[in-house]
Design a protein around this motif. Sequence first.
Motif, PDB file in Angstrom:
ATOM      1  N   SER A   1       0.822  -1.214   0.000  1.00  0.00           N
ATOM      2  CA  SER A   1       0.000   0.000   0.000  1.00  0.00           C
ATOM      3  C   SER A   1       0.852   1.258   0.000  1.00  0.00           C
ATOM      4  CB  SER A   1      -0.949  -0.005   1.204  1.00  0.00           C
ATOM      5  OG  SER A   1      -0.227  -0.034   2.414  1.00  0.00           O
ATOM      6  N   THR A   2       1.919   1.285   0.797  1.00  0.00           N
ATOM      7  CA  THR A   2       2.737   2.496   0.878  1.00  0.00           C
ATOM      8  C   THR A   2       3.576   2.681  -0.373  1.00  0.00           C
ATOM      9  OG1 THR A   2       2.826   2.277   3.276  1.00  0.00           O
ATOM     10  CG2 THR A   2       4.429   3.747   2.254  1.00  0.00           C
ATOM     11  N   ALA A   3       4.168   1.610  -0.879  1.00  0.00           N
ATOM     12  CA  ALA A   3       4.936   1.721  -2.125  1.00  0.00           C
ATOM     13  C   ALA A   3       4.033   2.172  -3.266  1.00  0.00           C
ATOM     14  CB  ALA A   3       5.593   0.393  -2.465  1.00  0.00           C
ATOM     15  N   SER A   4       2.833   1.620  -3.333  1.00  0.00           N
ATOM     16  CA  SER A   4       1.896   2.008  -4.388  1.00  0.00           C
ATOM     17  C   SER A   4       1.482   3.466  -4.244  1.00  0.00           C
ATOM     18  CB  SER A   4       0.656   1.105  -4.347  1.00  0.00           C
ATOM     19  OG  SER A   4       1.002  -0.239  -4.580  1.00  0.00           O
ATOM     20  N   LEU A   5       1.247   3.895  -2.999  1.00  0.00           N
ATOM     21  CA  LEU A   5       0.871   5.294  -2.765  1.00  0.00           C
ATOM     22  C   LEU A   5       1.988   6.241  -3.176  1.00  0.00           C
ATOM     23  CD1 LEU A   5      -1.026   7.432  -1.610  1.00  0.00           C
ATOM     24  CD2 LEU A   5      -0.065   6.961   0.656  1.00  0.00           C
ATOM     25  N   VAL A   6       3.216   5.922  -2.767  1.00  0.00           N
ATOM     26  CA  VAL A   6       4.358   6.774  -3.121  1.00  0.00           C
ATOM     27  C   VAL A   6       4.521   6.858  -4.634  1.00  0.00           C
ATOM     28  CG1 VAL A   6       6.890   6.876  -3.069  1.00  0.00           C
ATOM     29  CG2 VAL A   6       5.608   6.464  -0.966  1.00  0.00           C
ATOM     30  N   LEU A   7       4.421   5.732  -5.297  1.00  0.00           N
ATOM     31  CA  LEU A   7       4.590   5.733  -6.754  1.00  0.00           C
ATOM     32  C   LEU A   7       3.418   6.427  -7.440  1.00  0.00           C
ATOM     33  CD1 LEU A   7       5.991   2.132  -7.315  1.00  0.00           C
ATOM     34  CD2 LEU A   7       7.236   4.290  -7.362  1.00  0.00           C
ATOM     35  N   GLY A   8       2.217   6.278  -6.884  1.00  0.00           N
ATOM     36  CA  GLY A   8       1.072   6.961  -7.473  1.00  0.00           C
ATOM     37  C   GLY A   8       1.216   8.468  -7.416  1.00  0.00           C
ATOM     38  N   VAL A   9       1.668   8.983  -6.274  1.00  0.00           N
ATOM     39  CA  VAL A   9       1.881  10.428  -6.144  1.00  0.00           C
ATOM     40  C   VAL A   9       3.066  10.866  -7.005  1.00  0.00           C
ATOM     41  CG1 VAL A   9       2.335  12.324  -4.552  1.00  0.00           C
ATOM     42  CG2 VAL A   9       0.898  10.412  -3.832  1.00  0.00           C
ATOM     43  N   ALA A  10       4.105  10.012  -7.060  1.00  0.00           N
ATOM     44  CA  ALA A  10       5.271  10.333  -7.887  1.00  0.00           C
ATOM     45  C   ALA A  10       4.913  10.382  -9.363  1.00  0.00           C
ATOM     46  CB  ALA A  10       6.372   9.299  -7.651  1.00  0.00           C
ATOM     47  N   GLY A  11       3.893   9.635  -9.754  1.00  0.00           N
ATOM     48  CA  GLY A  11       3.443   9.696 -11.140  1.00  0.00           C
ATOM     49  C   GLY A  11       2.746  10.994 -11.467  1.00  0.00           C
ATOM     50  N   ALA A  12       2.243  11.674 -10.427  1.00  0.00           N
ATOM     51  CA  ALA A  12       1.513  12.923 -10.646  1.00  0.00           C
ATOM     52  C   ALA A  12       2.376  14.151 -10.424  1.00  0.00           C
ATOM     53  CB  ALA A  12       0.298  12.981  -9.713  1.00  0.00           C
ATOM     54  N   THR A  13       3.413  14.053  -9.577  1.00  0.00           N
ATOM     55  CA  THR A  13       4.239  15.215  -9.273  1.00  0.00           C
ATOM     56  C   THR A  13       5.666  14.785  -8.980  1.00  0.00           C
ATOM     57  OG1 THR A  13       4.525  17.098  -7.769  1.00  0.00           O
ATOM     58  CG2 THR A  13       3.616  15.084  -6.837  1.00  0.00           C
ATOM     59  N   THR A  14       6.596  15.695  -9.188  1.00  0.00           N
ATOM     60  CA  THR A  14       8.003  15.423  -8.869  1.00  0.00           C
ATOM     61  C   THR A  14       8.411  16.052  -7.541  1.00  0.00           C
ATOM     62  OG1 THR A  14       8.680  17.369 -10.145  1.00  0.00           O
ATOM     63  CG2 THR A  14       8.632  15.245 -11.304  1.00  0.00           C
ATOM     64  N   SER A  15       7.458  16.674  -6.863  1.00  0.00           N
ATOM     65  CA  SER A  15       7.742  17.327  -5.587  1.00  0.00           C
ATOM     66  C   SER A  15       8.001  16.282  -4.506  1.00  0.00           C
ATOM     67  CB  SER A  15       6.584  18.232  -5.173  1.00  0.00           C
ATOM     68  OG  SER A  15       6.775  18.732  -3.874  1.00  0.00           O
ATOM     69  N   VAL A  16       9.252  16.178  -4.072  1.00  0.00           N
ATOM     70  CA  VAL A  16       9.607  15.186  -3.057  1.00  0.00           C
ATOM     71  C   VAL A  16       8.861  15.430  -1.741  1.00  0.00           C
ATOM     72  CG1 VAL A  16      11.500  14.248  -1.669  1.00  0.00           C
ATOM     73  CG2 VAL A  16      11.841  14.706  -4.107  1.00  0.00           C
ATOM     74  N   PRO A  17       8.763  16.661  -1.253  1.00  0.00           N
ATOM     75  CA  PRO A  17       8.010  16.879  -0.006  1.00  0.00           C
ATOM     76  C   PRO A  17       6.564  16.411  -0.094  1.00  0.00           C
ATOM     77  CG  PRO A  17       9.353  18.780  -0.496  1.00  0.00           C
ATOM     78  CD  PRO A  17       9.427  17.909  -1.691  1.00  0.00           C
ATOM     79  N   GLN A  18       5.917  16.661  -1.215  1.00  0.00           N
ATOM     80  CA  GLN A  18       4.523  16.222  -1.364  1.00  0.00           C
ATOM     81  C   GLN A  18       4.424  14.698  -1.380  1.00  0.00           C
ATOM     82  OE1 GLN A  18       2.526  18.046  -4.672  1.00  0.00           O
ATOM     83  NE2 GLN A  18       3.154  20.114  -4.121  1.00  0.00           N
TER      84      GLN A  18
END
Length: 234
Positions: free
Chosen positions: A33-50
């Motif tokens: 769940s966490t890896a998928s969430l991180v990658l899902g957000v990373a697919g939408a933005t490159t902002s590391v803090p977000q």
Amino acid sequence: MTTELHHEPHEDTGARLNWLRAGVLGANDGVVSTASLVLGVAGATTSVPQILTAGFAGMFAGAMSMAAGEYVSVSSQRDAEKALLDQERRELTEMPQHELDELTEIYREKGLSPELAREVAEQLTEKDALAAHAEAELKIDPDELTSPWQAAFASFVAFTVGSLLPLLAFIIPAGDFRISLTVLVAVLALALTGSLSARLGGAPRLPAIARNVAGGIVAMAATYGIGHLVGAAI
């Protein structure tokens, strides 16, 4: 010459295996769940803090959800066990002879002769009638009822540990290696949890590992793709 007998303490290995299996599955859920969430957000933005904010928030929310669900589930199980024990106490008080006959029959069905089954039932009843009937009839140890707080804490810790692996993998490197390392660490962690779950269940390891890793890869790829599409549309 005398031979000394060494008695090992009895342990409920079935209950221990259930706890270990629940811990492995909780860690597995945390990884996926966490890896998928991180990658899902990373697919939408490159902002590391977000991305990290979403990842840590997802980790805490998932751990709390797992703990709350486990607490409710085990509390219901404990309530059911207490109700069964209360009923057994009433039956032992109201119809002790019937309960003694019932216990005798249980041991007779296990292969003891009628005379020996009766003797065993009488001795166990004299020592602790409730414990004897609870173990033989209900498969419950009155002194070792399941603890909802322990179950909740174990689930919280297992999910958190599993979640921290992809999060740390994303934090440590810089640049384009973040996503690659996150996926690699998640896959290795899923291979480990798949192997452990197979070992605990006595099943072949390779099929379990393959299913676990394949499911995790599908989940990560799907959420990354959805995140990329949503990020492009915004």
